[in-house]
Design an enzyme around this catalytic site. Structure first.
Site, PDB file in Angstrom:
ATOM      1  N   LYS A   6     -12.119  -4.429  -4.658  1.00 40.48           N
ATOM      2  CA  LYS A   6     -12.582  -3.059  -4.907  1.00 40.48           C
ATOM      3  C   LYS A   6     -11.573  -2.317  -5.761  1.00 40.48           C
ATOM      4  CE  LYS A   6     -14.001  -3.813  -0.305  1.00 40.48           C
ATOM      5  NZ  LYS A   6     -13.420  -4.033   1.007  1.00 40.48           N
ATOM      6  N   LYS A  41       0.830  -1.216   0.000  1.00 35.44           N
ATOM      7  CA  LYS A  41       0.000   0.000   0.000  1.00 35.44           C
ATOM      8  C   LYS A  41       0.852   1.249   0.000  1.00 35.44           C
ATOM      9  CE  LYS A  41      -4.295  -1.910   1.439  1.00 35.44           C
ATOM     10  NZ  LYS A  41      -5.529  -1.832   2.212  1.00 35.44           N
ATOM     11  N   LYS A  54      -7.304 -11.181  -8.146  1.00 31.19           N
ATOM     12  CA  LYS A  54      -8.356 -11.324  -7.149  1.00 31.19           C
ATOM     13  C   LYS A  54      -9.480 -10.308  -7.417  1.00 31.19           C
ATOM     14  CE  LYS A  54      -8.581  -9.886  -2.378  1.00 31.19           C
ATOM     15  NZ  LYS A  54      -8.073  -9.783  -1.036  1.00 31.19           N
TER      16      LYS A  54
HETATM   17  P1  AMP Z   1     -11.032  -6.847   2.128  1.00 27.25           P
HETATM   18  O1  AMP Z   1     -12.255  -6.426   1.404  1.00 27.25           O
HETATM   19  O2  AMP Z   1      -9.852  -7.066   1.217  1.00 27.25           O
HETATM   20  O3  AMP Z   1     -10.722  -6.006   3.337  1.00 27.25           O
HETATM   21  O4  AMP Z   1     -11.326  -8.285   2.708  1.00 27.25           O
HETATM   22  C1  AMP Z   1     -12.278  -8.599   3.684  1.00 27.25           C
HETATM   23  C2  AMP Z   1     -12.421 -10.095   3.754  1.00 27.25           C
HETATM   24  O5  AMP Z   1     -12.989 -10.594   2.520  1.00 27.25           O
HETATM   25  C3  AMP Z   1     -11.097 -10.835   3.952  1.00 27.25           C
HETATM   26  O6  AMP Z   1     -11.300 -11.901   4.872  1.00 27.25           O
HETATM   27  C4  AMP Z   1     -10.774 -11.363   2.586  1.00 27.25           C
HETATM   28  O7  AMP Z   1     -10.074 -12.551   2.615  1.00 27.25           O
HETATM   29  C5  AMP Z   1     -12.155 -11.599   1.939  1.00 27.25           C
HETATM   30  N1  AMP Z   1     -12.044 -11.389   0.485  1.00 27.25           N
HETATM   31  C6  AMP Z   1     -11.888 -10.208  -0.151  1.00 27.25           C
HETATM   32  N2  AMP Z   1     -11.827 -10.381  -1.494  1.00 27.25           N
HETATM   33  C7  AMP Z   1     -11.923 -11.722  -1.712  1.00 27.25           C
HETATM   34  C8  AMP Z   1     -11.918 -12.547  -2.878  1.00 27.25           C
HETATM   35  N3  AMP Z   1     -11.797 -12.030  -4.101  1.00 27.25           N
HETATM   36  N4  AMP Z   1     -12.070 -13.873  -2.730  1.00 27.25           N
HETATM   37  C9  AMP Z   1     -12.203 -14.407  -1.494  1.00 27.25           C
HETATM   38  N5  AMP Z   1     -12.211 -13.707  -0.356  1.00 27.25           N
HETATM   39  C10 AMP Z   1     -12.070 -12.367  -0.441  1.00 27.25           C
END
Ligand code: AMP
Ligand code: TRP
Length: 331
Positions: free
Chosen positions: A202, A115, A199
């Site tokens: 957002k 980041k 992946k």
């Molecule tokens: P984040 O939105 O990156 O803060 O992630 C919040 C939670 O959602 C975390 O536990 C991530 O592992 C899960 N997560 C976010 N994006 C994905 C994805 N594309 N596939 C699986 N899990 C996800």
């Protein structure tokens, strides 16, 4: 006699809109754990401040996140659902953890390196981004969590939490439980529809990301235009066929059927038919979810759930923090 349940804790930052990746990779996993574990699930709103965020957006995201938690079936009778900022002990223990960490170990964190390197050359690095893992350690250690389900990218932070807990325990005598990270089984990583090597997130690409609360027609179009390959066979092969494999994973996660079973059913029917089937499953589930979210937002139950959750969380957090203050000589 009933065995005491192990405790599990996790949180999601209310940064940006929730995606299908969050739903399948995190929230749906929480639901499957809620009977087996004593669960603490929170909204990591203080963590959202590490990069600049508009106050109105933060407020809306927070409301969306708690509504989605409830709409998906997290049951406030079984799970302690709360907002991090409602329990001030998080910030207090976060400070103590910062004082017990060192710059070397925080500089080695992959998320910090990623980041901070994405910031422009004339932007300075926010200190909050740097000490992020010490606040996360406090989140976990306040509650003596046995298990912490997180995405692969967060595992390193839970490992640092373990190090900090062990260090504190050996310096001041046994105080914290050393937590174990749990990462979802393979298959739970959802890729971007537009770029299936990456992946779904957002920050990746809007075209490739299904937002849970977005217009259903827009979401259907995104699935119908998912990037695939040209050999027209439907089988699970993440290396050579990442697009099709991702759609199989999505459908499998939402229907509880295996990817093989689905691949067998649709093989020979062409990608168009298969994509339509995937879109039907996703859109159907999102429609139900969105209706529930709207009901929950109108019901006025959110405030009560968060208040009850904060009271329960505070009980444990206070006990732990006073123990910490006693040990370090502050009270
Ligand atoms: P984040 O939105 O990156 O803060 O992630 C919040 C939670 O959602 C975390 O536990 C991530 O592992 C899960 N997560 C976010 N994006 C994905 C994805 N594309 N596939 C699986 N899990 C996800
Ligand atoms: N850092 C996590 C994320 O970005 C969110 C989080 C904050 C968290 N505190 C936590 C997750 C404690 C598990 C336990 O997804």
């Amino acid at each position: 006699m009933e065995e005491t349940k192990k405790r599990m804790l996790s949180g999601i930052k209310p940064t940006g809109k929730l995606t299908l990746g969050n739903y399948i990779g995190a929230i749906k996993q929480f639901i499957t754990y809620q009977d087996e574990y004593e669960m603490y699930i929170f909204i990591a709103d203080l963590h959202s401040l590490t990069l600049p965020i508009d106050p109105k957006e933060l407020r809306e995201n927070t409301k969306d996140l708690i509504s989605v938690y409830l709409a998906c079936g997290l049951d406030p009778e079984k799970v302690v659902l709360f907002k991090q900022s409602d329990v001030s002990e998080h910030a207090e223990l976060g400070y103590v953890m910062t004082c017990n960490s060192n710059m070397g170990e925080l500089s080695r964190m992959t998320q910090y390196k990623d980041k901070s390197s994405k910031l422009g050359s004339n932007e300075s690095i926010p200190t909050g981004l740097y000490i992020y893992p010490t606040l996360m350690a406090a989140d976990i250690l306040l509650y003596d969590a046995d298990y912490v389900p997180v995405g692969v990218d967060q595992k390193q932070h839970v490992e640092l939490t373990r190090d900090l807990a062990i260090r504190f325990n050996s310096r001041y005598s046994d105080t914290f439980k050393v937590p174990t990270p749990i990462t979802a089984k393979t298959g739970a990583k959802i890729a971007s529809l537009a770029n299936p090597e990456k992946k779904m997130s957002k920050s990746e690409s809007d075209k490739g990301t299904i937002y849970l609360l977005d217009d259903l027609n827009i979401n259907r179009k995104k699935i119908m235009s998912a990037v695939t390959d040209s050999d027209n066979t439907i089988c699970y092969d993440p290396i050579n066929k990442p697009g099709i494999s991702n759609l199989l994973t999505i459908m499998s996660s939402l229907t509880n059927r295996s990817v093989e079973e689905i691949a067998n059913e649709y093989n020979g029917q062409g990608y168009g038919t298969f994509k339509k089937a995937v879109a039907d499953v996703v859109i159907n589930e999102l429609e139900i979810l969105q209706n529930k979210v709207n009901e929950i937002k109108k019901s006025g139950m959110i405030e009560k759930v968060l208040e009850d959750g904060a009271n329960k969380a505070r009980y444990l957090a206070r006990k732990k923090l006073s123990k910490v203050y006693r040990k370090i000589g502050i009270n």
